[in-house]
Scaffold this active site. Sequence first.
Site, PDB file in Angstrom:
ATOM      1  N   ARG A   9     -27.754  41.624  29.998  1.00  0.00           N
ATOM      2  CA  ARG A   9     -27.537  40.413  29.194  1.00  0.00           C
ATOM      3  C   ARG A   9     -28.371  40.431  27.906  1.00  0.00           C
ATOM      4  NH1 ARG A   9     -25.481  35.659  31.928  1.00  0.00           N
ATOM      5  NH2 ARG A   9     -23.863  36.487  33.282  1.00  0.00           N
TER       6      ARG A   9
ATOM      7  N   ARG B 190     -27.544  34.029  24.956  1.00  0.00           N
ATOM      8  CA  ARG B 190     -27.997  32.737  24.424  1.00  0.00           C
ATOM      9  C   ARG B 190     -29.449  32.679  23.976  1.00  0.00           C
ATOM     10  NH1 ARG B 190     -25.414  29.656  29.403  1.00  0.00           N
ATOM     11  NH2 ARG B 190     -26.195  31.612  30.231  1.00  0.00           N
TER      12      ARG B 190
ATOM     13  N   ARG C 141     -21.316  32.252  18.869  1.00  0.00           N
ATOM     14  CA  ARG C 141     -20.703  31.617  20.047  1.00  0.00           C
ATOM     15  C   ARG C 141     -20.094  30.262  19.669  1.00  0.00           C
ATOM     16  NH1 ARG C 141     -19.153  28.935  23.412  1.00  0.00           N
ATOM     17  NH2 ARG C 141     -19.683  28.712  25.613  1.00  0.00           N
TER      18      ARG C 141
ATOM     19  N   ASP D 168     -17.119  40.326  30.132  1.00  0.00           N
ATOM     20  CA  ASP D 168     -17.589  39.721  31.378  1.00  0.00           C
ATOM     21  C   ASP D 168     -16.890  40.400  32.552  1.00  0.00           C
ATOM     22  OD1 ASP D 168     -19.309  37.182  32.169  1.00  0.00           O
ATOM     23  OD2 ASP D 168     -17.675  37.376  33.600  1.00  0.00           O
TER      24      ASP D 168
ATOM     25  N   TYR E  93     -15.664  36.028  43.637  1.00  0.00           N
ATOM     26  CA  TYR E  93     -15.333  35.002  42.624  1.00  0.00           C
ATOM     27  C   TYR E  93     -13.875  34.568  42.734  1.00  0.00           C
ATOM     28  CZ  TYR E  93     -19.730  35.100  40.059  1.00  0.00           C
ATOM     29  OH  TYR E  93     -21.043  34.955  39.705  1.00  0.00           O
TER      30      TYR E  93
END
Length: 345
Positions: A23, A27, A36, A73, A149
């Site tokens: 990552r 952010r 973003r 992702d 998921y």
Amino acid sequence: MAKALLDVLRVQRSARRPVWLMRQAGRYLPEYREVREKAGSFLGLCYDPGMATEVTLQPLRRFDLDAAIVFADILVVPHAMGCSLDFVEGEGPLLSTVRSAADMRVLHCDGKAWQFERVYETLQRVKAELAPHVALIGFCGAPWTVASYMIEGRASDRALALEVAEAAPKWFEDLVEQIIVISISYLVGQIRAGAEVVQIFDSWAGDLKPASRERWVHAPVRDVILGVRAVFPDFPVIVFARGLGSGHAGLAVATAANAVSIEQGQGLAEVLRAVPDGVVVQGNLAPEILAGGEDLLAKDTTRICSEVPMGHHIFNLGHGILPHTPPENLSALLRAVRLYDSGAP
Ligand code: CP3
């Protein structure tokens, strides 16, 4: 020019200890938040090759890292299989669920999806921009984590997915098989587009009981790697099966991965002793320590470097960077690694 990450994965002498961070685009960087916001949504960003290239390269502009990881992702795969996917602010991913043989009928796994084409284009664009010593990493989720998921439809405690894995109905076997097939074609596409290494993320591997791990972690990951290497023999693969504890060496044997990525709290030296010759370890600084103060960060970074020799180690975190991490802490981490390897007191 030599790339330290590729050298270490081939167990060749490397110029330095390669460092990259899970990552590393995200952010914690103000310039990421700016793009973003422009993209409007996380998925919009993943599927816009221009913006995805920009955020992939952002951490490389600030820090002397040894690899770029394409910005995408693991849930791009279920999306490409026909699941609906949305990332809800403050909630994480939301997917349509797969919980029966009937739900399976709407899925497809031919590997020809517009979503994949966008990621391939990002890889091509990133590759053209990289400094010669920086390696390009492609990735996908492992079948168990992706399937969990798809069953749960959101970030969860995986209670339902674990029940299904234990009961192992035919539709679950088929689901795992379909994810294997599509992941092979997705990774092969990424490699054709310029990826030089791939990492397979099995974030929820540690949830399964040991007997189920062989069936739902070892075997599917091995099959994905075999499928990739049937097209690109000996292609370097890193496997991050989070939470395996003392089970990483067994995973390395079962999958023939070149490197195993280790969660924090697990001794790297112990894993390195247990893996087959030629396998290296990746990890495993705690993301909380990277986010915290400089003293502990330098101490822990040095401890990790001293545990495993330079040629057998890829420096990384035990899990992804936390959003509140001060960017300057990454500079401190890199300074500590380079200082340790230069032999300076
Ligand atoms: O820099 C990189 O590492 C490359 C990009 C990358 C992302 N996700 C971007 C991302 C990679 C390799 C992933 C992998 C991923 N995605 C995993 C496996 C690794 C792990 O963390 O265990 C998993 C389980 C996912 C699924 C996922 N994606 C969740 C659960 C979430 C929501 C939680 C969160 O952190 O927000 C995401 C969103 C996501 N993926 C973000 C990023 C940068 C944050 C979204 C945003 O910026 O709004």
